[in-house]
Design a protein around this motif. Sequence first.
Motif, short mmCIF file in Angstrom:
data_model
loop_
_atom_site.label_atom_id
_atom_site.label_comp_id
_atom_site.label_asym_id
_atom_site.label_seq_id
_atom_site.Cartn_x
_atom_site.Cartn_y
_atom_site.Cartn_z
N LEU A 122 0.81 -1.22 0.00
CA LEU A 122 0.00 0.00 0.00
C LEU A 122 0.85 1.27 0.00
CD1 LEU A 122 -2.71 1.38 -0.02
CD2 LEU A 122 -2.83 1.11 2.47
N PRO A 123 1.74 1.47 0.98
CA PRO A 123 2.54 2.70 0.94
C PRO A 123 3.46 2.76 -0.28
CG PRO A 123 3.34 1.23 2.66
CD PRO A 123 2.05 0.68 2.19
N GLU A 124 3.94 1.60 -0.74
CA GLU A 124 4.82 1.61 -1.90
C GLU A 124 4.03 1.94 -3.17
OE1 GLU A 124 8.28 1.76 -3.86
OE2 GLU A 124 7.97 1.61 -1.68
N SER A 125 2.78 1.50 -3.24
CA SER A 125 1.95 1.86 -4.39
C SER A 125 1.77 3.37 -4.46
CB SER A 125 0.58 1.17 -4.30
OG SER A 125 0.71 -0.23 -4.39
N LEU A 126 1.51 3.99 -3.32
CA LEU A 126 1.37 5.44 -3.28
C LEU A 126 2.68 6.12 -3.66
CD1 LEU A 126 -0.73 5.79 0.01
CD2 LEU A 126 -1.55 5.91 -2.36
N ALA A 127 3.80 5.51 -3.24
CA ALA A 127 5.12 6.09 -3.53
C ALA A 127 5.41 6.06 -5.03
CB ALA A 127 6.21 5.35 -2.76
N VAL A 128 5.13 4.93 -5.70
CA VAL A 128 5.43 4.85 -7.13
C VAL A 128 4.47 5.73 -7.93
CG1 VAL A 128 6.51 2.59 -6.97
CG2 VAL A 128 4.06 2.74 -7.48
N LEU A 129 3.23 5.86 -7.46
CA LEU A 129 2.30 6.76 -8.14
C LEU A 129 2.76 8.20 -8.03
CD1 LEU A 129 -1.10 5.13 -7.09
CD2 LEU A 129 -0.18 5.27 -9.42
N ARG A 130 3.31 8.59 -6.87
CA ARG A 130 3.87 9.94 -6.72
C ARG A 130 5.10 10.11 -7.62
NH1 ARG A 130 2.67 9.15 -1.16
NH2 ARG A 130 4.81 8.43 -0.81
N MET A 131 5.93 9.09 -7.71
CA MET A 131 7.12 9.15 -8.55
C MET A 131 6.73 9.37 -10.02
SD MET A 131 10.05 6.22 -9.04
CE MET A 131 10.56 6.34 -7.32
N THR A 142 5.57 16.49 -15.53
CA THR A 142 4.22 16.71 -16.06
C THR A 142 3.98 15.92 -17.33
OG1 THR A 142 4.21 18.94 -15.12
CG2 THR A 142 2.58 18.46 -16.82
N ALA A 143 4.94 15.94 -18.26
CA ALA A 143 4.75 15.24 -19.53
C ALA A 143 4.62 13.74 -19.31
CB ALA A 143 5.90 15.53 -20.48
N VAL A 144 5.44 13.16 -18.42
CA VAL A 144 5.37 11.73 -18.13
C VAL A 144 4.05 11.39 -17.45
CG1 VAL A 144 6.39 9.85 -16.79
CG2 VAL A 144 7.85 11.42 -18.05
N ARG A 145 3.68 12.22 -16.48
CA ARG A 145 2.42 11.98 -15.76
C ARG A 145 1.24 11.90 -16.72
NH1 ARG A 145 0.59 17.02 -12.61
NH2 ARG A 145 -0.06 17.55 -14.72
N ASN A 146 1.19 12.82 -17.66
CA ASN A 146 0.05 12.86 -18.56
C ASN A 146 0.18 11.85 -19.70
OD1 ASN A 146 -1.79 15.14 -17.58
ND2 ASN A 146 0.24 16.03 -17.48
N ALA A 147 1.41 11.44 -20.01
CA ALA A 147 1.58 10.33 -20.95
C ALA A 147 1.03 9.05 -20.32
CB ALA A 147 3.05 10.16 -21.32
N ILE A 148 1.30 8.85 -19.04
CA ILE A 148 0.75 7.69 -18.32
C ILE A 148 -0.78 7.75 -18.31
CG2 ILE A 148 0.54 6.65 -16.02
CD1 ILE A 148 3.49 7.31 -15.59
N LEU A 149 -1.31 8.94 -18.08
CA LEU A 149 -2.77 9.10 -18.13
C LEU A 149 -3.29 8.73 -19.51
CD1 LEU A 149 -5.44 10.09 -16.90
CD2 LEU A 149 -4.83 12.41 -17.62
N GLY A 150 -2.56 9.15 -20.55
CA GLY A 150 -2.99 8.82 -21.91
C GLY A 150 -2.98 7.33 -22.18
N VAL A 151 -1.94 6.62 -21.70
CA VAL A 151 -1.88 5.17 -21.89
C VAL A 151 -3.04 4.49 -21.17
CG1 VAL A 151 -0.55 3.09 -21.40
CG2 VAL A 151 0.61 5.13 -22.26
N SER A 152 -3.31 4.94 -19.95
CA SER A 152 -4.43 4.37 -19.20
C SER A 152 -5.76 4.63 -19.91
CB SER A 152 -4.48 4.94 -17.78
OG SER A 152 -3.33 4.59 -17.06
N TRP A 153 -5.90 5.80 -20.50
CA TRP A 153 -7.12 6.10 -21.25
C TRP A 153 -7.23 5.19 -22.49
CZ3 TRP A 153 -11.67 7.90 -20.59
CH2 TRP A 153 -12.47 8.24 -21.69
N PHE A 154 -6.10 4.90 -23.12
CA PHE A 154 -6.11 3.95 -24.23
C PHE A 154 -6.67 2.60 -23.79
CE2 PHE A 154 -3.69 0.26 -25.81
CZ PHE A 154 -4.07 0.25 -27.15
N TRP A 155 -6.26 2.12 -22.62
CA TRP A 155 -6.78 0.86 -22.10
C TRP A 155 -8.26 0.97 -21.76
CZ3 TRP A 155 -4.96 -3.82 -22.50
CH2 TRP A 155 -3.59 -4.00 -22.73
N PHE A 156 -8.69 2.13 -21.29
CA PHE A 156 -10.12 2.35 -21.00
C PHE A 156 -10.93 2.23 -22.28
CE2 PHE A 156 -13.92 4.92 -20.66
CZ PHE A 156 -14.39 4.66 -19.37
#
Length: 628
Positions: A214-223, A228-242
Amino acid sequence: MPRHSQFALLKQRRFLPFFAVQCLGALNDNVYRQAIIGLLFFLGVSDAERTLYTNLAPALFILPYFLFSSIAGQIAEKLEKQRLIVITTAMEIAIMTLAAVGFLSQNMTILLIALFCTGVQSTLFGPVKYSILPSVLRPEELTGGNGLVEMGTSISILVGMIFGGLIFQLAGSHGPIAAAAAVIVLAVAGNTIARLVPRVGAGAPELKINWNPLPESLAVLRMAREQTAVRNAILGVSWFWFVGTMLTAQLPSYALTNLGGEPTLYIFALALFSVGTGVGSLLCEKLSARTVEIGLVPLGAFGMTAFLLDLYFARAGEASAQGLSVTEFVHQAGSVRIIIDLLGIGLFAGFFVVPLFALIQSRTPKSQMSRVFAALNIQNSGFIVAAAVLGLLAQRLLGWTIPQVFLALAIANALVAIWIFTIVPEFLMRFLSWVMVRALYRLRLHGIEDNVPDEGPALIVCNHVSYMDALILSATIPRPVRFVMYYRIFNIPVMRWIFRTARAIPIAGAREDPALMRAAFEAVDRALAEGELVCIFPEGALTRDGTIGAFKSGVEKILARRPVPVVPMALKGMWSSMWSRRDSRLGRMRVPRRFRAHIEVLAGAPMPADSSAAQLEARVRALRGEAA
């Protein structure tokens, strides 16, 4: 210049064994999952019991991604990657042996336990799948390599679903034996090939693993949110899976109700989407000219929306005929339009997701890569579950038809895309520059892959011919480049937004604005200190006659303060193109006579930091030759 192709990677040991292992893994996962469904029909269980198992199975497979991705990311960071691939494929052999027992004994409890273990094994392999690529591929190969991986994954999933679904039909009473043998053979093949993967060093061998998920999941999500560009690229990949989950979850019922087909028509519809995704993934390298071209992301997003919209209008109601085979469906009126829509959605989905993976890999430190991809897997799992739940609620509670679900998905895709591009204008900036460069010019490249360093700081010096020079260079250099440009060019309407978003550095002459000049030199030094590429045009102004002017001493001041390698580059053919000073302002307003001009971009071997401005000028002149 020799022509490069991503398919050349399939002949090289640094890529081929890994590619084969991940394809076999995706193939075996889907053979196994579909074979479980085939066993349910083989046993003749009730519809209610079959529905229970078919809904429980995906949940059991996805649950480990929530529970163990953060631990898997740490393990992938700490261990040598080839060793971890061998370990995970050995786990697959043990798990599939348990699954074989389940098939032979026809015990669903054992099969579901093995399915959960398969999810655990996939969770461990996930962070390695993409974090290994930046270690074995050069930056200019990332887009092509990711395209091959996405293509291989899409086709492997499709083939696995078809083969797994047909095992019990083809083998008849020997179905359980055939299913047991198939999953074990595929697992053994994966482990055998995994031993051929070259050794790849650990990203962070000194990392101390935190076994509390649990704490490590929160840690890697913060990492994963640090850039900004990486964060939103990850969001884009997740949206692709959605989007992919929402679409493919509806296809079985859509094929029966709205297309009027037999159950096999669902496989045909899924094949169209999968083949489209594979083709789109492969085309990314050619369209991006072997750079990490995130300008393809907006193109992919809006293309997906357009074809999803058309899919709604192509068949908004139920089919007039039922029980159609694939051949009969193809000959129905309007079927070609639906086929093109499904192919188009997949094609533009490939354009959308491949550059996002390449961006994450190119912008994330190697010591954090596996954990960032672990965060991606956690977020992907949430989006997949949300897509499945929302699709079910839309039909059961709201009473939406499947075409209406597609319409809502098209609108949501457009809104999400606009939101992402608003908060990360770099995506839209790269799209505009990509369109402009490829609409106005035909590019030929020489020496860039060999001479521009893959990592670390370097100063690029180039002749200055037109207002488009920075955009052309940024479209041909695999790494992001900070351009130093005359402030009047920087302030050109429309272009200013592109240059500012690309973090260009405006500069003025000492007599015009000494403060701006000092700020520019400070910004250049900071960028080089942080390991970035910086490009300057040492002539200090656009050429007025097509010849190269004398290089000014500013380049020597930069190198004296921060000694870094210097890469000489030359633009050839730009003087005869539009947007050089050969054309007057009025001339540029007319239909250009030199539209789609042939442009050459040449790079020479890096020169030492103590090179003089005159030496750099002579080298750029030699690269360019006589023609402007």
